[in-house]
Motif scaffolding. Structure first.
Motif, PDB file in Angstrom:
ATOM      1  N   ALA A   1       7.812  49.718 -44.310  1.00  0.00           N
ATOM      2  CA  ALA A   1       8.661  50.258 -45.377  1.00  0.00           C
ATOM      3  C   ALA A   1       8.676  51.789 -45.469  1.00  0.00           C
ATOM      4  O   ALA A   1       9.704  52.416 -45.266  1.00  0.00           O
ATOM      5  CB  ALA A   1       8.250  49.654 -46.711  1.00  0.00           C
ATOM      6  N   SER A  51      18.922  60.703 -43.831  1.00  0.00           N
ATOM      7  CA  SER A  51      18.544  61.964 -43.169  1.00  0.00           C
ATOM      8  C   SER A  51      19.543  62.300 -42.069  1.00  0.00           C
ATOM      9  O   SER A  51      20.068  63.420 -42.013  1.00  0.00           O
ATOM     10  CB  SER A  51      17.151  61.868 -42.546  1.00  0.00           C
ATOM     11  OG  SER A  51      16.183  61.597 -43.507  1.00  0.00           O
ATOM     12  N   GLY A  52      19.807  61.343 -41.182  1.00  0.00           N
ATOM     13  CA  GLY A  52      20.695  61.587 -40.044  1.00  0.00           C
ATOM     14  C   GLY A  52      22.126  61.862 -40.490  1.00  0.00           C
ATOM     15  O   GLY A  52      22.774  62.788 -39.995  1.00  0.00           O
ATOM     16  N   ARG A 111      18.307  46.988 -52.321  1.00  0.00           N
ATOM     17  CA  ARG A 111      17.106  46.416 -51.676  1.00  0.00           C
ATOM     18  C   ARG A 111      16.105  47.482 -51.233  1.00  0.00           C
ATOM     19  O   ARG A 111      14.958  47.198 -50.953  1.00  0.00           O
ATOM     20  CB  ARG A 111      17.527  45.623 -50.445  1.00  0.00           C
ATOM     21  CG  ARG A 111      18.384  44.448 -50.785  1.00  0.00           C
ATOM     22  CD  ARG A 111      19.089  43.991 -49.550  1.00  0.00           C
ATOM     23  NE  ARG A 111      19.158  42.558 -49.459  1.00  0.00           N
ATOM     24  CZ  ARG A 111      19.598  41.907 -48.386  1.00  0.00           C
ATOM     25  NH1 ARG A 111      20.019  42.579 -47.335  1.00  0.00           N
ATOM     26  NH2 ARG A 111      19.643  40.612 -48.378  1.00  0.00           N
ATOM     27  N   PHE A 141       8.281  45.105 -56.865  1.00  0.00           N
ATOM     28  CA  PHE A 141       7.767  45.543 -55.562  1.00  0.00           C
ATOM     29  C   PHE A 141       6.416  44.879 -55.308  1.00  0.00           C
ATOM     30  O   PHE A 141       5.539  44.890 -56.171  1.00  0.00           O
ATOM     31  CB  PHE A 141       7.646  47.068 -55.524  1.00  0.00           C
ATOM     32  CG  PHE A 141       8.987  47.742 -55.674  1.00  0.00           C
ATOM     33  CD1 PHE A 141       9.783  48.006 -54.567  1.00  0.00           C
ATOM     34  CD2 PHE A 141       9.487  48.061 -56.933  1.00  0.00           C
ATOM     35  CE1 PHE A 141      11.039  48.575 -54.713  1.00  0.00           C
ATOM     36  CE2 PHE A 141      10.748  48.637 -57.091  1.00  0.00           C
ATOM     37  CZ  PHE A 141      11.516  48.886 -55.974  1.00  0.00           C
ATOM     38  N   ILE A 163      14.708  60.321 -51.380  1.00  0.00           N
ATOM     39  CA  ILE A 163      16.084  60.607 -50.985  1.00  0.00           C
ATOM     40  C   ILE A 163      16.360  62.108 -51.137  1.00  0.00           C
ATOM     41  O   ILE A 163      16.947  62.744 -50.262  1.00  0.00           O
ATOM     42  CB  ILE A 163      17.068  59.796 -51.886  1.00  0.00           C
ATOM     43  CG1 ILE A 163      16.861  58.294 -51.663  1.00  0.00           C
ATOM     44  CG2 ILE A 163      18.518  60.209 -51.690  1.00  0.00           C
ATOM     45  CD1 ILE A 163      17.289  57.777 -50.329  1.00  0.00           C
TER      46      ILE A 163
HETATM   47  C1  LIG Z   1      11.805  49.448 -50.477  1.00  0.00           C
HETATM   48  C2  LIG Z   1      12.015  50.934 -50.578  1.00  0.00           C
HETATM   49  C3  LIG Z   1      12.245  51.506 -51.824  1.00  0.00           C
HETATM   50  C4  LIG Z   1      12.456  52.880 -51.917  1.00  0.00           C
HETATM   51  N1  LIG Z   1      12.738  53.432 -53.155  1.00  0.00           N
HETATM   52  C5  LIG Z   1      13.072  54.733 -53.240  1.00  0.00           C
HETATM   53  C6  LIG Z   1      13.576  55.271 -54.477  1.00  0.00           C
HETATM   54  O1  LIG Z   1      13.748  54.548 -55.471  1.00  0.00           O
HETATM   55  N2  LIG Z   1      13.890  56.592 -54.508  1.00  0.00           N
HETATM   56  C7  LIG Z   1      13.766  57.401 -53.420  1.00  0.00           C
HETATM   57  O2  LIG Z   1      14.063  58.598 -53.514  1.00  0.00           O
HETATM   58  N3  LIG Z   1      13.325  56.912 -52.220  1.00  0.00           N
HETATM   59  C8  LIG Z   1      12.981  55.607 -52.114  1.00  0.00           C
HETATM   60  N4  LIG Z   1      12.588  55.085 -50.906  1.00  0.00           N
HETATM   61  C9  LIG Z   1      12.447  55.992 -49.743  1.00  0.00           C
HETATM   62  C10 LIG Z   1      13.781  56.352 -49.114  1.00  0.00           C
HETATM   63  O3  LIG Z   1      14.693  55.308 -49.280  1.00  0.00           O
HETATM   64  C11 LIG Z   1      13.604  56.598 -47.607  1.00  0.00           C
HETATM   65  O4  LIG Z   1      12.533  57.471 -47.370  1.00  0.00           O
HETATM   66  C12 LIG Z   1      14.873  57.190 -46.993  1.00  0.00           C
HETATM   67  O5  LIG Z   1      15.996  56.394 -47.294  1.00  0.00           O
HETATM   68  C13 LIG Z   1      14.664  57.324 -45.486  1.00  0.00           C
HETATM   69  O6  LIG Z   1      15.830  57.794 -44.860  1.00  0.00           O
HETATM   70  P1  LIG Z   1      15.813  58.239 -43.336  1.00  0.00           P
HETATM   71  O7  LIG Z   1      17.215  58.488 -42.951  1.00  0.00           O
HETATM   72  O8  LIG Z   1      14.840  59.330 -43.126  1.00  0.00           O
HETATM   73  O9  LIG Z   1      15.231  56.988 -42.524  1.00  0.00           O
HETATM   74  P2  LIG Z   1      15.799  55.509 -42.412  1.00  0.00           P
HETATM   75  O10 LIG Z   1      16.493  55.124 -43.645  1.00  0.00           O
HETATM   76  O11 LIG Z   1      14.649  54.688 -41.947  1.00  0.00           O
HETATM   77  O12 LIG Z   1      16.895  55.612 -41.241  1.00  0.00           O
HETATM   78  C14 LIG Z   1      16.561  55.632 -39.892  1.00  0.00           C
HETATM   79  C15 LIG Z   1      17.703  55.015 -39.094  1.00  0.00           C
HETATM   80  O13 LIG Z   1      17.376  55.076 -37.704  1.00  0.00           O
HETATM   81  C16 LIG Z   1      17.825  53.882 -37.079  1.00  0.00           C
HETATM   82  N5  LIG Z   1      17.100  53.701 -35.811  1.00  0.00           N
HETATM   83  C17 LIG Z   1      15.842  53.260 -35.595  1.00  0.00           C
HETATM   84  N6  LIG Z   1      15.544  53.281 -34.283  1.00  0.00           N
HETATM   85  C18 LIG Z   1      16.637  53.752 -33.648  1.00  0.00           C
HETATM   86  C19 LIG Z   1      16.944  54.031 -32.281  1.00  0.00           C
HETATM   87  N7  LIG Z   1      16.055  53.813 -31.307  1.00  0.00           N
HETATM   88  N8  LIG Z   1      18.178  54.514 -31.974  1.00  0.00           N
HETATM   89  C20 LIG Z   1      19.106  54.739 -32.945  1.00  0.00           C
HETATM   90  N9  LIG Z   1      18.866  54.479 -34.252  1.00  0.00           N
HETATM   91  C21 LIG Z   1      17.642  54.024 -34.601  1.00  0.00           C
HETATM   92  C22 LIG Z   1      17.531  52.806 -38.127  1.00  0.00           C
HETATM   93  O14 LIG Z   1      18.272  51.625 -37.871  1.00  0.00           O
HETATM   94  C23 LIG Z   1      17.942  53.525 -39.400  1.00  0.00           C
HETATM   95  O15 LIG Z   1      19.293  53.311 -39.701  1.00  0.00           O
HETATM   96  C24 LIG Z   1      12.403  53.705 -50.753  1.00  0.00           C
HETATM   97  C25 LIG Z   1      12.190  53.123 -49.491  1.00  0.00           C
HETATM   98  C26 LIG Z   1      12.014  51.748 -49.397  1.00  0.00           C
HETATM   99  C27 LIG Z   1      11.831  51.113 -48.045  1.00  0.00           C
END
Ligand SMILES: Cc1cc2nc3c(=O)[nH]c(=O)nc-3n(C[C@H](O)[C@H](O)[C@H](O)COP(=O)(O)OP(=O)(O)OC[C@H]3O[C@@H](n4cnc5c(N)ncnc54)[C@H](O)[C@@H]3O)c2cc1C
Length: 467
Positions: free
Chosen positions: A406, A18-19, A58, A360, A443
């Motif tokens: 998760a 997202s970021g 993972r 899972f 994603i």
């Molecule tokens: C096991 C698993 C399997 C999945 N399988 C799928 C799939 O097959 N297909 C699909 O579409 N989606 C899947 N998903 C969902 C998808 O991967 C996530 O919803 C998506 O990647 C989330 O992205 P995000 O950037 O919103 O958040 P995140 O990936 O959680 O990123 C947030 C970031 O913020 C950082 N952060 C936290 N606190 C702070 C702070 N205080 N200051 C600075 N940085 C900070 C973290 O370190 C992290 O890097 C899965 C998720 C999981 C956990």
């Protein structure tokens, strides 16, 4: 509300998909972005490991091409040669019932023939178009919604495993309106699911967005982390690692972000802050600005999930590997939620003579996973899995990742959180709450939302003359 910015600086918190996508899109529009990431690596939930010829994602193992922004990113970042689409065989998905794998019927004639559902359950579906709207759809779980419209067996053997596969969630807890807004809309807009599905399909043909069920499944030859890595390479020094945001406060003008970078406390002043960190992390960041916001964020439940990766010699597997994998309804009482046949779906997930599987375990169905000895748990899961797959040898490769928190659960009552997020953003123009706890966890949804945020920054927050 529009604010006229005095600078083009934007601070983005979190370097997950997202970021990073938001940073990339805004940077292309000429904004000066700084991404703060707590860890020493980017990608957040996206993690790929290569070991002994196996490639293990993972976190997410694939995405769905639900928005044209995905192919835009692939082209602009020169990832055309890396992009891979799921093998055709993986269209076949299995559901476990009575210890047997039944293909999920993908058309009406297969539906009539399948043994996955009883004759009574099939017959029940014909009643769906005649069932009216619910009086209280707003506060309904997906379980209540589906039972009312399609019957209990459909909930148990289609929706329950599906919800485990997507959210690692419980259908009894997830809000139909927040977690499955398109399903909810079919009832609201068209009065029913079958009629709605047909009508909305026709309408969608006119739009570039694809429905999840018709979107192509993609990954990359070197795993899902290819995309966040390419975005980071493009952003270069704009991404600061080991930089944990600890507080966001109002300052005059704009806002101040305090962060710890390699043991030192630093601050950044900016007019626009986009948070994409998980809700529980955002809860701490915004606590001094708005305690109610902090409490809403903190109440979002993230169950634990253990992802187990197993590699076997192909010659030791009795089952034909002809599908995506299988999901397990909770009624079947197994120790895991399902298994993806990773090496069937994408190339290069395992050496030629081996097969790789991702299982899972836990989720909202079984949150105790965090308290059980992992060795014992994995042994039990392996026994159950190997029986179904007709495997009678030890794995040649085994690895796992435990996600303590998760996936955010869009549970009943989530609408109240969503309303408060909107209110907070209105009161504090320039702060945007993003990330997978808003607008979808996939994603594809995270990328779609990055585009929405970019548009919001460009057209709602800024005086267009400055763009
Ligand atoms: C096991 C698993 C399997 C999945 N399988 C799928 C799939 O097959 N297909 C699909 O579409 N989606 C899947 N998903 C969902 C998808 O991967 C996530 O919803 C998506 O990647 C989330 O992205 P995000 O950037 O919103 O958040 P995140 O990936 O959680 O990123 C947030 C970031 O913020 C950082 N952060 C936290 N606190 C702070 C702070 N205080 N200051 C600075 N940085 C900070 C973290 O370190 C992290 O890097 C899965 C998720 C999981 C956990």
């Amino acid at each position: 509300m529009k604010i006229t910015i005095s600078s083009r600086n934007i601070v983005i918190l979190g370097a997950g998909i997202s970021g990073l996508t938001t940073a990339y899109l805004l940077s292309k529009k000429g904004f000066d972005v700084t991404v703060l990431e707590k860890k020493n690596e980017i990608g957040g939930s996206i993690e790929t490991v290569c070991e002994k010829g196996f490639l293990f994602d993972r976190g997410p193992n694939s995405g769905l091409e639900t928005t044209p922004v995905i192919s835009q990113l692939v082209n602009e970042l020169n990832l055309q040669n890396e992009l891979v689409y799921a093998n055709k065989a993986s269209n076949k998905r299995y559901i476990l019932r009575n210890n047997e794998l039944h293909p999920l019927p993908m058309n009406p004639s297969l539906f009539l023939k399948t043994q996955l559902f009883s004759a009574k359950a099939k017959f029940r579906l014909f009643a769906e178009p005649f069932i009216g709207r619910s009086k209280d759809g707003y506060n309904q779980s997906i379980a209540e919604f589906v039972t009312r419209r399609l019957g209990k067996e459909f909930l148990d053997y289609a929706i329950n495993p599906f919800v485990a596969g997507v959210y690692a969630g419980n259908p009894e807890d997830l809000s139909v309106k927040s977690a499955f807004p398109k399903l909810y809309d079919l009832e609201e807009k068209y009065g029913g699911l079958i009629v709605g599905a047909i009508r909305s399909m026709k309408e969608r043909k006119r739009r570039p967005e694809k429905a999840k069920q018709s979107a192509k499944m993609f990954s990359f030859k070197n795993g899902m982390s290819v995309l966040p890595k390419a975005l980071t390479n493009n952003l270069g020094e704009k991404v600061l690692l080991f930089s944990e945001a600890v507080a966001v406060e109002k300052s005059s003008p704009g806002y101040k972000v305090t962060f710890n970078q390699a043991g030192k406390t630093r601050t950044l002043s900016t007019d626009v802050i986009i948070s994409t960190v998980p809700a529980y992390a955002a809860s701490q960041l915004f606590n001094s600005m708005d305690e109610r916001l902090s409490s809403h964020l903190n109440n979002i439940y993230y169950p634990p999930v253990l992802v187990l990766y197993l590699g076997y010699n192909k010659s030791d597997i009795g089952r034909v590997l002809d599908g995506f994998g299988f999901l397990i309804p909770s009624k079947e009482r197994k120790s895991y939620l399902g298994a993806i046949w990773s090496s069937v779906i994408f190339p290069d997930r395992a050496p030629e003579d081996k097969a790789a599987f991702t299982l899972f375990i836990g989720g909202a169905r079984d949150p105790e996973v965090g308290n059980i000895d992992k060795e014992i748990l994995i042994k039990k899961v392996r026994e159950e899995f190997e029986k179904i797959m007709m495997i009678n040898s030890e794995p040649v490769y085994i690895s796992y990742k435990y996600w303590n928190k998760a996936i955010p659960q869009y549970n009943i009552g989530y609408i109240e959180h969503e309303k408060y997020f909107d209110k907070f953003e209105k009161i504090n123009p320039g702060i945007i709450l993003g990330g997978n706890y808003r607008g979808g966890i996939s994603i594809g949804d995270c990328i779609k939302n990055a585009e929405l945020i970019t548009n919001k920054v460009m057209f709602d927050l800024h005086d267009e003359s400055l763009i």
